[in-house]
Write an enzyme that holds these catalytic residues in place. Structure first.
Site, mmCIF file in Angstrom:
data_model
loop_
_atom_site.group_PDB
_atom_site.id
_atom_site.type_symbol
_atom_site.label_atom_id
_atom_site.label_comp_id
_atom_site.label_asym_id
_atom_site.label_seq_id
_atom_site.Cartn_x
_atom_site.Cartn_y
_atom_site.Cartn_z
ATOM 1 C CB ILE A 98 2.300 -4.332 2.644
ATOM 2 C CG1 ILE A 98 1.268 -3.058 3.065
ATOM 3 C CG2 ILE A 98 3.323 -4.294 3.546
ATOM 4 C CD1 ILE A 98 0.650 -2.832 4.311
ATOM 5 C CB CYS A 99 3.849 -0.637 0.784
ATOM 6 S SG CYS A 99 4.388 1.301 0.436
ATOM 7 C CB ALA A 100 7.009 -0.267 -2.635
ATOM 8 C CE1 TYR A 119 1.811 5.234 -0.850
ATOM 9 C CE2 TYR A 119 3.141 5.850 -2.940
ATOM 10 C CZ TYR A 119 2.435 6.249 -1.713
ATOM 11 O OH TYR A 119 2.285 7.446 -1.445
ATOM 12 C CB ALA A 145 -1.961 -4.309 2.000
#
Length: 182
Positions: A98-100, A119, A145
């Site tokens: 998720i994210c980075a 992200y 995500a």
């Protein structure tokens, strides 16, 4: 089913602890693997790991990588983790980021010919795969995500793919009511 959530210094607390909480509510075994016995996140919250990561993820059915900076960079730069992720992918284990954290998957060569999200802007650093602007993307046994705001949806998807009742859990946690019209 057993899940490993990896924590490196500077991890994003919501992205790490939300999946741990939701998976445990679904009665799925989760172990927090830290780069040390205690790991401090990007917002100064220190978490005690269940175990210290020793380079071996073979005992787990799913590996979860939270984002956050510099946490994602520490994950990406750990050669043992990269090898363990490659082994997990070859063994057809679930891998979620998720994210980075999808940058870790990029370095491991796991995003080649795969759809993923991250992200906004991190895709420029990743430079491989088929980036999507969707909030949550599943491609085969990989789930990605975009960021902290998607942490619950991300966690429910993890429960779902591992065979848990994500719908019952999300209803019980009043999540679904967020999207109902009043």
């Amino acid at each position: 089913m057993t899940v490993a959530v990896l924590l490196a210094p500077g991890f994003e607390e919501i992205e790490a602890l939300t999946p741990v909480d939701v998976l445990r509510r679904a009665e799925i075994t989760v172990e927090i693997l830290g780069f040390s016995a205690e790991v401090t996140g990007s917002h100064g919250i220190t978490v005690k790991a269940d175990k210290v990561f020793d380079g071996d993820l073979s005992a787990y059915d799913m590996i979860v990588l939270p984002g956050g900076l510099p946490g994602s960079n520490h994950l990406r730069d750990n050669d043992e983790l990269i090898q363990a992720l490659q082994n997990a992918a070859q063994s057809e284990k679930w891998i979620a980021a998720i994210c980075a954290a999808p940058k870790v998957l990029g370095r491991a060569g796991l995003l080649d010919n795969k759809r993923y999200t991250c992200y906004p802007g991190v895709e420029e650093e990743i430079g491989v795969g088929n980036h999507s602007t969707e909030l949550l993307v599943q491609d085969a046994r990989m789930i990605t995500a975009q960021g902290a705001g998607v942490s619950l949806a991300f966690a429910y998807r993890l429960v779902e793919v591992l065979g848990g009742d994500a719908k019952k859990l999300s209803n019980g946690m009043i999540y679904d009511q967020l999207f109902e019209e009043n």
